[in-house]
Enzyme design. Structure first.
Site, PDB file in Angstrom:
ATOM      1  N   HIS A 166       0.831  -1.209   0.000  1.00 40.41           N
ATOM      2  CA  HIS A 166       0.000   0.000   0.000  1.00 40.41           C
ATOM      3  C   HIS A 166       0.866   1.261   0.000  1.00 40.41           C
ATOM      4  O   HIS A 166       2.031   1.227   0.435  1.00 40.41           O
ATOM      5  CB  HIS A 166      -0.856   0.040   1.272  1.00 40.41           C
ATOM      6  N   CYS A 253      -3.017   0.212   9.834  1.00 40.19           N
ATOM      7  CA  CYS A 253      -4.031  -0.700   9.287  1.00 40.19           C
ATOM      8  C   CYS A 253      -5.088  -1.113  10.304  1.00 40.19           C
ATOM      9  O   CYS A 253      -6.194  -1.489   9.926  1.00 40.19           O
ATOM     10  CB  CYS A 253      -3.380  -1.989   8.794  1.00 40.19           C
TER      11      CYS A 253
HETATM   12  N1  GLY Z   1      -2.843  -9.058   4.546  1.00 43.12           N
HETATM   13  C1  GLY Z   1      -3.257  -7.705   4.391  1.00 43.12           C
HETATM   14  C2  GLY Z   1      -3.848  -7.482   3.074  1.00 43.12           C
HETATM   15  O1  GLY Z   1      -3.373  -8.125   2.127  1.00 43.12           O
HETATM   16  O2  GLY Z   1      -4.764  -6.735   2.885  1.00 43.12           O
END
Ligand code: GLY
Length: 262
Positions: A166, A253
C-alpha cells in the site's frame, strides 16, 4: 457525572482466528501466532486510548482473515465517510459491518464497481489526499474518490508506488508539514513542498506511523528510523506488532480514526 468526550474515536476489529490464511502480496507466508497477535492488538488498543481515542470494536468477522486491518474498508473525513471496494475480492465482505459502525457518525458514500480502493492507500495532509496506485487501488478508484471529495475542497493526488502493498507501507504523514517515507518505494517529490524524512535503509517497512492529533504510534521494530525521528524532535508511543506484520499489516491498518465532532 457525564464523561467528557475524547477528541477521537478509533474503530478497531478483533484478530480473526483465520488470520493465518490472510492475503499476502510481498511476504512469504510464515506461521502466525493468533493468540500473540491478539495480545499485541490489545496493547495497540490501549495506546489508542492513551493517545485520546475512545476505542470501539466493530463486530468481529471470524471468517475474514484480514478483517483486523479495518483501515482498508473506509476512508473517513470530518465531512464524509467513504466505504471502499477493497482490491482483494476476499476482503469485500468486511465492509458492511464497518458501514453499520459508521452510520450516524458521518454521511456515507461508497466506491463502486469497477473501481477498487484500499484505505491503506490513502493519507491526508491538510486538503491534499494522497492515493497510491497499487495492486489494490485502480485508476477508477482514484477517480471516484476525487469526485466524492471535490465538493469538500480536497485535492486528490495519485502517487506511484512500487515494491510494497500500500501507499502507507511506503509513506505516512508525521504532521501537517512532514512525511516519513521509504524512497525506494515512492518518490519523495510526490509530496513536495512537504518535507520528507527517509526511513533508515535497513528498515524498509518503517514508513508506517499512525498520527492521532499531535500524537504518534509506531512499531518498535524500527529503532534506527525511530532514532532519526527523535533527532527531528518527534516523540512516539511504541507497540509490538510483529505478528500483525507477518500478515502485511502495520500500525495504521488496525484502526479507523475519526475526529469527534461537536
Ligand atoms: N494481509 C493484508 C492485506 O493483504 O490486505
Amino acid at each position: 457525572m457525564e464523561r467528557m468526550p475524547t477528541p477521537f474515536l478509533a474503530l478497531t476489529r478483533d484478530v480473526a482466528p483465520s488470520m493465518v490464511d490472510c492475503e499476502l502480496t510481498h511476504l512469504a507466508r510464515t506461521p502466525i501466532d493468533v493468540a500473540r497477535a491478539r495480545i499485541q492488538h490489545a496493547g495497540y488498543e490501549r495506546l489508542l486510548a492513551a493517545l485520546g481515542c475512545t476505542v470501539r470494536r466493530v463486530d468481529s468477522a471470524p471468517s475474514y482473515p484480514d478483517s483486523v486491518f479495518i483501515e482498508d474498508t473506509a476512508v473517513v473525513f470530518d465531512e464524509i465517510a467513504i466505504l471502499t471496494r477493497p482490491g482483494a475480492a476476499s476482503r469485500r465482505g468486511e465492509v458492511p459491518a464497518v458501514e453499520a459502525a459508521l452510520a450516524g457518525l458521518r454521511p456515507i458514500a461508497r466506491i463502486s464497481d469497477p473501481a477498487t480502493l484500499d484505505g491503506g492507500d490513502v493519507f491526508v495532509v491538510g486538503r491534499r489526499v494522497f492515493v497510491g496506485r497499487t495492486g489494490r487501488t485502480n485508476a477508477e478508484g482514484i477517480a471516484q474518490l476525487e469526485e466524492l471529495l471535490a465538493p469538500y475542497g480536497y485535492l486528490v493526488e495519485g502517487v506511484t508506488v512500487t515494491g510494497c502493498l500500500h501507499l502507507k507501507s511506503a509513506a505516512t504523514a508525521l504532521d501537517e508539514a512532514t512525511v516519513l517515507c521509504n524512497p525506494a518505494w515512492v518518490d519523495p517529490a510526490a509530496f513536495a513542498p512537504l518535507r520528507t524524512i527517509a526511513v533508515h535503509p535497513d528498515e524498509p517497512m518503517g514508513a508506517n506511523i499512525l498520527r492521532i492529533g499531535t500524537g504518534l504510534l509506531y512499531d518498535e521494530a524500527y529503532p534506527r528510523t525511530r532514532s532519526r525521528l527523535e533527532d527531528h524532535g518527534y516523540a512516539m508511543q511504541l507497540v509490538d506488532a510483529s505478528e500483525l506484520a507477518k500478515a502485511e499489516g502495520a500500525v495504521t491498518c488496525c484502526s479507523l480514526i475519526l475526529r469527534t465532532l461537536a
